[in-house]
Design an enzyme around this catalytic site. Structure first.
Site, PDB file in Angstrom:
ATOM      1  N   SER A   1       0.744  -1.230   0.157  1.00 16.33           N
ATOM      2  CA  SER A   1      -0.125   0.021   0.146  1.00 16.33           C
ATOM      3  C   SER A   1       1.130   1.215   0.058  1.00 16.33           C
ATOM      4  O   SER A   1       1.672   1.566   1.046  1.00 16.33           O
ATOM      5  CB  SER A   1      -0.968  -0.191   1.199  1.00 16.33           C
ATOM      6  OG  SER A   1      -1.494   1.356   1.496  1.00 16.33           O
TER       7      SER A   1
ATOM      8  N   HIS B   1      -1.168  -1.260  -4.236  1.00 21.86           N
ATOM      9  CA  HIS B   1      -2.360  -0.845  -3.789  1.00 21.86           C
ATOM     10  C   HIS B   1      -2.411   0.476  -3.510  1.00 21.86           C
ATOM     11  O   HIS B   1      -1.478   1.229  -2.960  1.00 21.86           O
ATOM     12  CB  HIS B   1      -2.558  -1.568  -2.513  1.00 21.86           C
ATOM     13  CG  HIS B   1      -3.804  -1.614  -1.577  1.00 21.86           C
ATOM     14  ND1 HIS B   1      -4.947  -2.196  -1.972  1.00 21.86           N
ATOM     15  CD2 HIS B   1      -4.101  -0.833  -0.792  1.00 21.86           C
ATOM     16  CE1 HIS B   1      -6.078  -2.018  -1.278  1.00 21.86           C
ATOM     17  NE2 HIS B   1      -5.520  -1.080  -0.643  1.00 21.86           N
TER      18      HIS B   1
ATOM     19  N   ASP C   1      -4.664   3.892  -1.906  1.00 27.63           N
ATOM     20  CA  ASP C   1      -5.742   3.952  -1.226  1.00 27.63           C
ATOM     21  C   ASP C   1      -6.251   5.624  -1.164  1.00 27.63           C
ATOM     22  O   ASP C   1      -5.623   6.306  -1.075  1.00 27.63           O
ATOM     23  CB  ASP C   1      -5.110   4.040   0.466  1.00 27.63           C
ATOM     24  CG  ASP C   1      -4.940   2.511   0.700  1.00 27.63           C
ATOM     25  OD1 ASP C   1      -6.144   1.640   0.670  1.00 27.63           O
ATOM     26  OD2 ASP C   1      -3.804   1.963   1.170  1.00 27.63           O
TER      27      ASP C   1
ATOM     28  N   MET D   1      -8.966   8.165  -0.274  1.00 26.25           N
ATOM     29  CA  MET D   1      -9.687   8.713   0.850  1.00 26.25           C
ATOM     30  C   MET D   1     -10.090   9.945   0.688  1.00 26.25           C
ATOM     31  O   MET D   1      -9.592  10.887   0.197  1.00 26.25           O
ATOM     32  CB  MET D   1      -9.156   8.458   2.293  1.00 26.25           C
ATOM     33  CG  MET D   1      -8.321   7.245   2.340  1.00 26.25           C
ATOM     34  SD  MET D   1      -7.447   7.031   4.021  1.00 26.25           S
ATOM     35  CE  MET D   1      -6.551   5.488   3.983  1.00 26.25           C
TER      36      MET D   1
ATOM     37  N   HIS E   1      -8.372   1.238  -4.325  1.00 24.12           N
ATOM     38  CA  HIS E   1      -9.171   0.853  -3.127  1.00 24.12           C
ATOM     39  C   HIS E   1      -9.770   2.129  -2.928  1.00 24.12           C
ATOM     40  O   HIS E   1      -9.197   3.215  -2.137  1.00 24.12           O
ATOM     41  CB  HIS E   1      -8.375   0.405  -1.832  1.00 24.12           C
ATOM     42  CG  HIS E   1      -9.066   0.140  -0.714  1.00 24.12           C
ATOM     43  ND1 HIS E   1      -8.432  -0.146   0.519  1.00 24.12           N
ATOM     44  CD2 HIS E   1     -10.304   0.057  -0.630  1.00 24.12           C
ATOM     45  CE1 HIS E   1      -9.545  -0.335   1.345  1.00 24.12           C
ATOM     46  NE2 HIS E   1     -10.667   0.075   1.026  1.00 24.12           N
TER      47      HIS E   1
ATOM     48  N   MET F   1     -12.076   4.471  -0.931  1.00 23.62           N
ATOM     49  CA  MET F   1     -12.769   4.770   0.495  1.00 23.62           C
ATOM     50  C   MET F   1     -13.418   6.124   0.116  1.00 23.62           C
ATOM     51  O   MET F   1     -13.089   7.155   1.059  1.00 23.62           O
ATOM     52  CB  MET F   1     -11.716   4.778   1.498  1.00 23.62           C
ATOM     53  CG  MET F   1     -11.262   3.282   1.823  1.00 23.62           C
ATOM     54  SD  MET F   1      -9.615   3.187   2.630  1.00 23.62           S
ATOM     55  CE  MET F   1      -8.669   3.228   1.168  1.00 23.62           C
TER      56      MET F   1
ATOM     57  N   MET G   1     -11.437  -6.305   5.052  1.00 23.65           N
ATOM     58  CA  MET G   1     -10.789  -5.078   5.769  1.00 23.65           C
ATOM     59  C   MET G   1     -10.523  -6.008   7.066  1.00 23.65           C
ATOM     60  O   MET G   1     -11.388  -6.331   7.682  1.00 23.65           O
ATOM     61  CB  MET G   1     -11.591  -3.940   5.838  1.00 23.65           C
ATOM     62  CG  MET G   1     -11.638  -3.129   4.792  1.00 23.65           C
ATOM     63  SD  MET G   1     -10.161  -2.469   3.886  1.00 23.65           S
ATOM     64  CE  MET G   1      -9.304  -1.806   5.269  1.00 23.65           C
TER      65      MET G   1
ATOM     66  N   ASP H   1      -6.689  -6.670   3.941  1.00 27.45           N
ATOM     67  CA  ASP H   1      -6.072  -5.108   4.129  1.00 27.45           C
ATOM     68  C   ASP H   1      -5.969  -4.787   5.448  1.00 27.45           C
ATOM     69  O   ASP H   1      -7.011  -4.445   6.021  1.00 27.45           O
ATOM     70  CB  ASP H   1      -6.718  -4.437   3.071  1.00 27.45           C
ATOM     71  CG  ASP H   1      -6.064  -2.919   2.928  1.00 27.45           C
ATOM     72  OD1 ASP H   1      -4.956  -2.783   3.674  1.00 27.45           O
ATOM     73  OD2 ASP H   1      -6.631  -2.074   2.348  1.00 27.45           O
TER      74      ASP H   1
HETATM   75  C1  DX5 Z   1      -6.419   1.357   5.400  1.00 31.16           C
HETATM   76  C2  DX5 Z   1      -5.982   1.093   4.108  1.00 31.16           C
HETATM   77  C3  DX5 Z   1      -4.931   0.072   4.059  1.00 31.16           C
HETATM   78  C4  DX5 Z   1      -3.718   0.733   4.868  1.00 31.16           C
HETATM   79  C5  DX5 Z   1      -2.829  -0.674   5.334  1.00 31.16           C
HETATM   80  O1  DX5 Z   1      -7.578   2.108   5.331  1.00 31.16           O
HETATM   81  O2  DX5 Z   1      -7.297   0.546   3.274  1.00 31.16           O
HETATM   82  O3  DX5 Z   1      -4.335  -0.230   2.739  1.00 31.16           O
HETATM   83  O4  DX5 Z   1      -2.598   1.232   3.993  1.00 31.16           O
HETATM   84  O5  DX5 Z   1      -1.972  -0.197   6.053  1.00 31.16           O
HETATM   85  P1  DX5 Z   1      -1.192  -0.983   7.210  1.00 31.16           P
HETATM   86  O6  DX5 Z   1      -0.768  -2.285   6.227  1.00 31.16           O
HETATM   87  O7  DX5 Z   1      -0.207  -0.204   7.694  1.00 31.16           O
HETATM   88  O8  DX5 Z   1      -2.226  -1.683   8.054  1.00 31.16           O
HETATM   89 ZN    ZN Z   2      -6.538  -0.302   1.254  1.00 31.47          ZN
END
Ligand code: DX5
Ligand code: ZN
Length: 218
Positions: A9, A34, A36, A38, A67, A69, A138, A175
């Site tokens: 990620s 990956h 993320d 947000m 991903h 969010m 998750m 994840d």
């Molecule tokens: C959290 C993200 C993850 C995050 C995981 O909302 O979706 O992808 O980056 O990070 P670690 O591996 O540090 O838990």
């Molecule tokens: Zn993620």
């Protein structure tokens, strides 16, 4: 034996040098990148959107596993597809019309994923399995890297059985809080794609390859 894919990620990388980080993580053996996304609304944090993904795209040929969010997701699907996403994952809770948004993703020619928060029951998958290429379980509440793993082995096994029942090649991604120890647990439960942010990036570039191989061989 299932081939395990590792999806670092980029949330935990050095944002001031994305080109360098992407090239390093590619060379270290990442299967998926990956990303993320947000929005500060669906989750209490803001990261990046299509322009940043588009700027990242020329620096690696690896699969961009995006991903989302964000809520709503529907108005932004085409923009993420055009920016270079290969897989677009939405949250089951993040849009009023999950089925329609999955259809929208498939219409762009990209792979579609559905993410389940720790409290989301697996029966949300009941009527959408024919549309999904990836199910993301998750193991932290979404929004931040570096949180502790929530043990959901039975849930992962339940999703694994649902995937097996389709007879299709659907990724089971996990994840949140992935380390050597938790990697072993989620693999045993049936996961084949492991997302890891903090664990892969925290000790610097020189260890990326060791970290990825370590997660793969657990
Ligand atoms: C959290 C993200 C993850 C995050 C995981 O909302 O979706 O992808 O980056 O990070 P670690 O591996 O540090 O838990
Ligand atoms: Zn993620």
């Amino acid at each position: 034996m299932t081939h395990i894919k590792i999806a670092p990620s980029m949330l935990s990388c050095d944002f001031s040098n994305l080109e360098k980080e992407l090239k390093a993580i590619d060379a270290a053996g990442a299967d998926y990148i990956h990303l993320d996304v947000m929005d500060g609304h669906y989750v209490p944090n803001i990261t990046f959107g299509p322009p940043v993904i588009k700027a990242m795209r020329p620096h690696t040929d690896k699969i961009f596993d995006v991903h989302l969010m964000i809520n709503p997701a529907a108005p932004y699907i085409e923009a993420f597809a055009e920016a270079g996403a290969d897989i677009i994952t939405i949250h089951a809770e993040a849009d009023d019309h999950t089925h329609r948004v999955l259809q929208q993703i498939k219409a762009t020619g990209k792979k579609a994923g559905i993410a389940l928060n720790p409290a989301t029951p697996t029966d949300v998958l009941d009527h959408i399995m024919d549309l999904v290429d990836l199910v993301l379980v998750m193991t932290v509440n979404p929004g931040f890297g570096g949180q502790s793993y929530i043990a959901l082995d039975n849930k992962i096994a339940d999703v694994c059985a649902r995937i097996d029942a389709t007879g299709r090649d659907i990724d089971l991604q996990v994840d949140g809080g992935i380390t050597d120890e938790t990697a072993r647990m989620v693999k045993q439960a049936g996961a084949n794609v492991l997302v890891a942010g903090t664990y892969v990036f925290k000790d610097g570039t020189k260890y990326y390859s060791d970290k990825i191989s370590s997660l793969r061989k657990q």
